[in-house]
Design a protein around this motif. Structure first.
Motif, PDB file in Angstrom:
ATOM      1  N   UNK A 168       0.837  -1.190   0.000  1.00 38.26           N
ATOM      2  CA  UNK A 168       0.000   0.000   0.000  1.00 38.26           C
ATOM      3  C   UNK A 168       0.883   1.256   0.000  1.00 38.26           C
ATOM      4  N   UNK A 169       0.472   2.299  -0.719  1.00 38.63           N
ATOM      5  CA  UNK A 169       1.219   3.564  -0.633  1.00 38.63           C
ATOM      6  C   UNK A 169       1.059   4.181   0.746  1.00 38.63           C
ATOM      7  N   UNK A 170       2.069   4.885   1.177  1.00 38.71           N
ATOM      8  CA  UNK A 170       2.066   5.522   2.495  1.00 38.71           C
ATOM      9  C   UNK A 170       1.923   7.027   2.336  1.00 38.71           C
ATOM     10  N   UNK A 171       0.904   7.610   2.931  1.00 42.02           N
ATOM     11  CA  UNK A 171       0.693   9.053   2.904  1.00 42.02           C
ATOM     12  C   UNK A 171       1.027   9.596   4.289  1.00 42.02           C
TER      13      UNK A 171
END
Length: 209
Positions: free
Chosen positions: A7-10
């Motif tokens: 998952x991308x990390x924001x």
């Protein structure tokens, strides 16, 4: 379905991050009043930006975005710290004096000494800032605007190195804008005027995109 590890990390926005705080100071400067260089004397230390609107050929693209009260891109960004801060002191007990005004007035003298610039073509913005924020704000402004006198023509903010210390090369700024007496005593520049003008034009053509 993608694995959680993919998952991308924001990253969460932190309004108290020092860069965000510094950016708020930089924005406050850019929203401040514009004055002809130099302004009238005042008390304060902090950051400033200089703008050019004249007809020096190499700066035409820059002057164009600053004319008609647009002032979209500084030609130079700098700082003026109180004397106490230079010695390591910080806080409310440091008297800012007229550090900002003195710096702007020094710049006015440099421009006025140049044989191919006119002082009336220069404007400035300045903001009095607590000394702890001054270096960071200056760095952020240089990073944002990449002013040509900060990035390409070094030496505008230099002072006379003093008696017996003129063995160094003439700064690029003085090579393109001769006139400061102390700079004339330095060693010749490594580039011709034509070469420096071309470097400036090429730089501005990319920096102002």
């Amino acid at each position: 379905m993608a694995k959680k590890a993919d998952y991308p990390v924001f990253e969460p926005f932190n309004p108290l991050d020092k860069r965000h705080l510094g950016a708020s100071v930089a924005n406050a400067l850019l929203e401040s009043d514009i004055y002809l260089l130099p302004p009238e004397p005042f008390i304060g230390a902090g950051v400033y930006a200089l703008y050019y609107v004249g007809d020096f050929p190499a700066y035409e693209a820059l002057a164009e975005v600053n004319r008609n009260n647009q002032f979209a891109c500084p030609i130079y960004v700098g700082k003026a710290v109180p004397d106490g801060a230079r010695k390591g002191g910080q806080g409310d007990d440091v008297d800012p004096g007229t550090a900002l005004y003195k710096r702007l007035n020094d710049h006015a003298k440099s421009v006025d000494a140049a044989t191919n610039l006119r002082l009336e073509d220069f404007y400035c913005q300045f903001l009095s800032v607590d000394d702890i924020w001054i270096p960071l704000t200056e760095s952020l402004l240089i990073e944002r605007f990449k002013p040509v006198w900060n990035r390409v023509l070094d030496g505008f903010g230099n002072h006379d190195p003093g008696k017996g210390r003129h063995s160094g090369k003439m700064p690029f700024w003085d090579c393109l804008h001769p006139g400061r007496a102390w700079a004339e005593r330095l060693q010749p520049c490594a580039f011709t005027t034509e070469e420096l003008e071309q470097r400036v034009r090429e730089y501005l053509s990319e920096a102002l995109l």
